[in-house]
Structure formats: structure tokens, C-alpha cells
Design an enzyme around this catalytic site. Sequence first.
Site, short mmCIF file in Angstrom:
data_model
loop_
_atom_site.label_atom_id
_atom_site.label_comp_id
_atom_site.label_asym_id
_atom_site.label_seq_id
_atom_site.Cartn_x
_atom_site.Cartn_y
_atom_site.Cartn_z
N ASP A 77 0.85 -1.19 0.00
CA ASP A 77 0.00 0.00 0.00
C ASP A 77 0.89 1.24 0.00
O ASP A 77 1.95 1.24 0.62
CB ASP A 77 -0.89 0.02 1.24
CG ASP A 77 -2.13 0.88 1.09
OD1 ASP A 77 -1.99 2.05 0.66
OD2 ASP A 77 -3.23 0.41 1.42
N ASP A 147 -7.43 -6.10 -2.70
CA ASP A 147 -8.38 -5.22 -2.03
C ASP A 147 -7.85 -3.79 -2.07
O ASP A 147 -7.86 -3.07 -1.06
CB ASP A 147 -8.58 -5.68 -0.58
CG ASP A 147 -9.77 -5.01 0.10
OD1 ASP A 147 -10.66 -4.53 -0.63
OD2 ASP A 147 -9.79 -4.97 1.33
N HIS A 150 -10.38 0.88 -6.41
CA HIS A 150 -11.58 0.33 -7.04
C HIS A 150 -11.89 0.94 -8.40
O HIS A 150 -12.99 0.75 -8.93
CB HIS A 150 -12.78 0.49 -6.11
CG HIS A 150 -12.76 -0.46 -4.95
ND1 HIS A 150 -11.76 -0.45 -4.00
CD2 HIS A 150 -13.59 -1.46 -4.60
CE1 HIS A 150 -12.00 -1.39 -3.11
NE2 HIS A 150 -13.10 -2.03 -3.44
#
Length: 226
Positions: A77, A147, A150
Site C-alpha cells: 500500500d 483489495d 476500485h
Amino acid sequence: MTAAPGSLPAPSPDVLAAFEAAKGFMPVHEGRALYAAAVEAGGLGLPLLEVGTYCGRSTVLLADAARRAGVTALTVDHHRGSEEQQPGWDYHDPETVDPELGVMDTLPTFRRTLHRAGLEEHVVALVGRSPQVAALWNSPLGLVFVDGGHTDEHANADYEGWAPHVADGGLLVIHDVFPDPADEFTGQAPYRVYLRALASGAFTEVSATDSLRVLRRTDTAIQGRG
């Protein structure tokens, strides 16, 4: 396509409490499904990797599964937040903003999450943008949990960068898969990536728990790039 609740490995009460206490959006039942997949994948003796750390909620589960298997959990991340976490959006949390720079920085919160869970030594945090980190990666992985961002651009980049590293028999887990547009809250890009993975012929679906999909690598070729 979901196994009976008592038949899957489950996190300890302490680990589950750490998961629930952490900032994040994954509900408990999806977390349990992720944990079961991570424990299974850990049996391959390979690292478990997630794309999209945020504040470490799901990392707690992957780290404990990695500890259980004697492997390492990796989490990727840039810690500046995805699109829907920026100021003005519903999923923005002012507590994650760096007071000096005025930009999001979830890294300190993530580190506190792992420390409180007692799992720091089982995790390697890769701080950077997913495509840049993936371009440097050349080792097989037992599990890849997607995850991250998006948008179609980000979701496809995560898939293209990391899915080829899932070992034969390993698992590709995708979160926020919403086939019905009425159910989605951050876009359907993860759903399109899920369909792309199935269409590649490289993955077979194992289970579905609400928006969490677990796919197994059954073919070494991943088609449909670009």
C-alpha cells in the site's frame, strides 16, 4: 459455495478482537472466510500477500494465518488512501490525515494495529504503489488478496501485477465483488477483475462469501492481458 461454519479454520478470540478493533470496512463473516483461505494457502509454505493495507484490519488475519503456517504475510500500500477515502467522500476518516502535511497517511495507524495484535514480526509492509512493487517481484505466492483501488485502472493493474505470481494450487482472493450494480458502493471494477480471472482459464472459483471471492490457481497460463 460456502462450507459449513464449523468446518473451517477460525481465528482465535484474541485475533478476532484485534481484527474488529482495527479501522477498516471488512465485516466479520468475510474476515472469517479470508482467514480460512489464508490458512489453507499457508500450507503451500509460501508467503501470503495482500494489495491494499489501509489500517491493517485484514492484515491481522493474514498475519496470524502466516504465523500459524510458519510463513510471512506481505502487504502492499502507498498509505495515501484510495479514491473513496479522500476528503469529501463517505469513507474518509479525518483521523488518518497527517496533521503536518494535510494528506492521508494510514501507515502509523497500520503499525499500531499490528503492534496491538502482537503480530508485527509476521508481516513485511511494502510501502509503495502496487504496480511499482509488483514489477520488482519475482517469487511465487501462496495467496494474493486483491483489495486495493476500485477504479478499473487500479484493479486491473493489481490483477496484472500480482495474479501471475500465485503458485499452482494457490489462491487468488478478491474483495468487494458486487455483480449487481444496486449493491456496490465503490464501483464494480473488482467484479470485472473477478470475471477476467475466471475467463483467463487460470483460476477456478472455490467459494463466495458475500463480496469475497476465493479462486484457486489451476492453470499456469494467465490469458487476456492488456
